[in-house]
Design a protein around this motif. Structure first.
Motif, PDB file in Angstrom:
ATOM      1  N   PRO A   1     -10.528  14.032  15.070  1.00 35.94           N
ATOM      2  CA  PRO A   1     -10.399  12.499  14.720  1.00 35.94           C
ATOM      3  C   PRO A   1     -10.766  12.337  13.129  1.00 35.94           C
ATOM      4  CG  PRO A   1     -11.544  12.736  16.751  1.00 35.94           C
ATOM      5  CD  PRO A   1     -11.452  14.193  16.342  1.00 35.94           C
ATOM      6  N   PHE A   2     -11.677  13.162  12.453  1.00 37.12           N
ATOM      7  CA  PHE A   2     -11.901  12.717  11.220  1.00 37.12           C
ATOM      8  C   PHE A   2     -10.822  13.074  10.330  1.00 37.12           C
ATOM      9  CE2 PHE A   2     -13.205  14.590   7.068  1.00 37.12           C
ATOM     10  CZ  PHE A   2     -14.159  13.633   6.593  1.00 37.12           C
ATOM     11  N   ILE A   3      -9.852  13.988  10.723  1.00 34.64           N
ATOM     12  CA  ILE A   3      -8.913  14.376   9.879  1.00 34.64           C
ATOM     13  C   ILE A   3      -7.805  13.467  10.088  1.00 34.64           C
ATOM     14  CG2 ILE A   3      -6.842  15.970   9.475  1.00 34.64           C
ATOM     15  CD1 ILE A   3      -9.018  18.320   9.922  1.00 34.64           C
ATOM     16  N   ARG A   4      -7.454  13.047  11.212  1.00 38.46           N
ATOM     17  CA  ARG A   4      -6.614  11.883  11.749  1.00 38.46           C
ATOM     18  C   ARG A   4      -6.908  10.604  10.795  1.00 38.46           C
ATOM     19  NH1 ARG A   4      -6.353  10.978  17.684  1.00 38.46           N
ATOM     20  NH2 ARG A   4      -4.410   9.790  17.105  1.00 38.46           N
ATOM     21  N   ALA A   5      -8.049  10.082  10.773  1.00 40.76           N
ATOM     22  CA  ALA A   5      -8.458   8.961  10.241  1.00 40.76           C
ATOM     23  C   ALA A   5      -8.370   9.066   8.709  1.00 40.76           C
ATOM     24  CB  ALA A   5     -10.023   8.702  10.496  1.00 40.76           C
ATOM     25  N   ALA A   6      -8.668   9.977   8.163  1.00 46.91           N
ATOM     26  CA  ALA A   6      -8.477  10.479   6.668  1.00 46.91           C
ATOM     27  C   ALA A   6      -6.820  10.376   6.358  1.00 46.91           C
ATOM     28  CB  ALA A   6      -8.927  11.826   6.145  1.00 46.91           C
ATOM     29  N   ALA A   7      -6.103  10.854   7.178  1.00 48.65           N
ATOM     30  CA  ALA A   7      -4.740  10.926   7.111  1.00 48.65           C
ATOM     31  C   ALA A   7      -4.026   9.398   6.909  1.00 48.65           C
ATOM     32  CB  ALA A   7      -3.977  11.782   8.106  1.00 48.65           C
ATOM     33  N   ILE A   8      -4.600   8.638   8.011  1.00 48.21           N
ATOM     34  CA  ILE A   8      -4.395   7.202   8.048  1.00 48.21           C
ATOM     35  C   ILE A   8      -4.807   6.680   6.807  1.00 48.21           C
ATOM     36  CG2 ILE A   8      -4.730   4.985   9.469  1.00 48.21           C
ATOM     37  CD1 ILE A   8      -4.945   6.909  11.949  1.00 48.21           C
ATOM     38  N   ASP A   9      -5.832   6.713   6.373  1.00 46.52           N
ATOM     39  CA  ASP A   9      -6.669   6.206   5.187  1.00 46.52           C
ATOM     40  C   ASP A   9      -5.512   6.448   4.022  1.00 46.52           C
ATOM     41  OD1 ASP A   9      -8.924   4.817   6.479  1.00 46.52           O
ATOM     42  OD2 ASP A   9      -9.967   6.258   5.880  1.00 46.52           O
ATOM     43  N   ALA A  10      -5.001   7.611   3.841  1.00 40.13           N
ATOM     44  CA  ALA A  10      -4.283   8.047   2.874  1.00 40.13           C
ATOM     45  C   ALA A  10      -3.097   7.520   3.002  1.00 40.13           C
ATOM     46  CB  ALA A  10      -4.101   9.749   2.965  1.00 40.13           C
ATOM     47  N   LEU A  11      -2.380   7.402   3.982  1.00 49.46           N
ATOM     48  CA  LEU A  11      -1.153   6.730   4.366  1.00 49.46           C
ATOM     49  C   LEU A  11      -1.021   5.425   3.755  1.00 49.46           C
ATOM     50  CD1 LEU A  11       0.381   8.418   7.340  1.00 49.46           C
ATOM     51  CD2 LEU A  11       1.163   8.787   5.183  1.00 49.46           C
ATOM     52  N   ALA A  12      -2.289   4.621   4.179  1.00 55.48           N
ATOM     53  CA  ALA A  12      -2.581   3.336   3.971  1.00 55.48           C
ATOM     54  C   ALA A  12      -2.774   2.982   2.473  1.00 55.48           C
ATOM     55  CB  ALA A  12      -3.657   2.744   4.624  1.00 55.48           C
ATOM     56  N   ARG A  13      -2.995   3.749   1.632  1.00 59.47           N
ATOM     57  CA  ARG A  13      -3.223   3.727   0.522  1.00 59.47           C
ATOM     58  C   ARG A  13      -1.951   3.801  -0.359  1.00 59.47           C
ATOM     59  NH1 ARG A  13      -7.997   3.507   1.873  1.00 59.47           N
ATOM     60  NH2 ARG A  13      -9.913   3.722   1.269  1.00 59.47           N
ATOM     61  N   ALA A  14      -0.929   4.559   0.245  1.00 57.56           N
ATOM     62  CA  ALA A  14       0.191   4.649  -0.366  1.00 57.56           C
ATOM     63  C   ALA A  14       1.114   3.404  -0.400  1.00 57.56           C
ATOM     64  CB  ALA A  14       1.298   5.725   0.307  1.00 57.56           C
ATOM     65  N   SER A  16       2.904   1.661   1.655  1.00 59.25           N
ATOM     66  CA  SER A  16       3.963   1.493   2.166  1.00 59.25           C
ATOM     67  C   SER A  16       4.055   0.624   3.733  1.00 59.25           C
ATOM     68  CB  SER A  16       4.830   2.752   2.359  1.00 59.25           C
ATOM     69  OG  SER A  16       5.959   2.709   2.964  1.00 59.25           O
ATOM     70  N   PHE A  17       4.757  -0.330   3.848  1.00 54.89           N
ATOM     71  CA  PHE A  17       4.813  -0.973   5.188  1.00 54.89           C
ATOM     72  C   PHE A  17       5.547  -0.197   6.167  1.00 54.89           C
ATOM     73  CE2 PHE A  17       6.887  -3.988   7.951  1.00 54.89           C
ATOM     74  CZ  PHE A  17       5.461  -4.717   8.722  1.00 54.89           C
ATOM     75  N   ARG A  18       6.154   0.836   5.688  1.00 53.28           N
ATOM     76  CA  ARG A  18       6.991   1.816   6.825  1.00 53.28           C
ATOM     77  C   ARG A  18       6.107   2.287   7.715  1.00 53.28           C
ATOM     78  NH1 ARG A  18       8.695   6.576   2.752  1.00 53.28           N
ATOM     79  NH2 ARG A  18       6.737   7.514   2.640  1.00 53.28           N
ATOM     80  N   PHE A  19       4.780   2.474   7.441  1.00 54.78           N
ATOM     81  CA  PHE A  19       3.598   3.009   8.596  1.00 54.78           C
ATOM     82  C   PHE A  19       3.135   2.027   9.251  1.00 54.78           C
ATOM     83  CE2 PHE A  19       3.763   6.225   4.971  1.00 54.78           C
ATOM     84  CZ  PHE A  19       4.545   7.182   5.543  1.00 54.78           C
ATOM     85  N   ALA A  20       3.517   0.788   9.004  1.00 52.79           N
ATOM     86  CA  ALA A  20       2.607  -0.401   9.793  1.00 52.79           C
ATOM     87  C   ALA A  20       2.908  -0.008  11.481  1.00 52.79           C
ATOM     88  CB  ALA A  20       3.190  -1.657   9.282  1.00 52.79           C
ATOM     89  N   ASP A  21       3.933   0.127  11.881  1.00 57.70           N
ATOM     90  CA  ASP A  21       4.215   0.620  13.441  1.00 57.70           C
ATOM     91  C   ASP A  21       3.180   1.632  13.984  1.00 57.70           C
ATOM     92  OD1 ASP A  21       5.955  -1.515  13.778  1.00 57.70           O
ATOM     93  OD2 ASP A  21       7.629  -0.314  13.457  1.00 57.70           O
ATOM     94  N   LEU A  22       3.119   2.651  13.017  1.00 61.77           N
ATOM     95  CA  LEU A  22       2.125   3.735  13.371  1.00 61.77           C
ATOM     96  C   LEU A  22       0.816   3.236  13.518  1.00 61.77           C
ATOM     97  CD1 LEU A  22       1.516   6.791  13.763  1.00 61.77           C
ATOM     98  CD2 LEU A  22       1.448   6.905  11.245  1.00 61.77           C
ATOM     99  N   PHE A  23       0.402   2.455  12.338  1.00 63.95           N
ATOM    100  CA  PHE A  23      -1.150   1.960  12.362  1.00 63.95           C
ATOM    101  C   PHE A  23      -1.310   1.152  13.538  1.00 63.95           C
ATOM    102  CE2 PHE A  23      -0.433   2.065   7.496  1.00 63.95           C
ATOM    103  CZ  PHE A  23      -0.758   3.598   7.375  1.00 63.95           C
ATOM    104  N   ALA A  24      -0.248   0.277  13.874  1.00 68.46           N
ATOM    105  CA  ALA A  24      -0.448  -0.512  15.046  1.00 68.46           C
ATOM    106  C   ALA A  24      -0.549   0.171  16.320  1.00 68.46           C
ATOM    107  CB  ALA A  24       0.936  -1.510  15.243  1.00 68.46           C
TER     108      ALA A  24
END
Length: 140
Positions: A1-14, A16-24
């Protein structure tokens, strides 16, 4: 979970709206750490279903998830979530109450009015939190 959360944080800081569905989708993850990261990401990217996603997350049993949902609602300016945010003002965890109060304050005059109503009510966790947030001054 820690690595998945860090990856999400990194993608969000990029940014890009293209990951919004993944975040949802990940906002409902079984891991509170992953869900909270996805909610923080939604607060940065937005999503068409953000209102429903955040409202649901505000009822989560994990305090980090509730706080992330409140913060995201404020970042996105979702004033329609004022009622559930007001409910979080009585949360047992200070971090959640503070995030909810800051979100309300970010809504401008309507949020300030609601915070003043809460601050003028009988002594409670909500009342004390609203008073402290209002004492900090207007939202930046």
């Amino acid at each position: 979970p820690f690595i998945r959360a860090a990856a999400i944080d990194a993608l969000a800081r990029a940014g890009s709206f293209r990951f919004a569905d993944l975040f949802a989708r990940l906002a409902g993850d079984a891991s509170p750490e992953v869900a909270a990261a996805a909610l923080r990401a939604l607060g940065l990217t937005g999503h068409a279903g953000a209102t429903a996603i955040l409202a649901s997350a505000m009822a989560n049993s994990d305090w980090d998830v509730r706080a992330a949902a409140a913060d995201a609602a404020g970042r996105l300016g979702l004033a329609e979530l004022a009622a559930p945010l007001s409910g979080l003002m009585d949360d047992e965890v200070w971090t959640v109450r503070y995030a909810a109060a800051n979100a309300l304050r970010s809504f401008g005059q309507p949020g300030e009015r609601l915070l003043r109503q809460i601050a003028d009510s009988e002594v409670s966790r909500s009342q004390r939190t609203a008073s402290l947030i209002l004492a900090e001054g207007p939202a930046a």
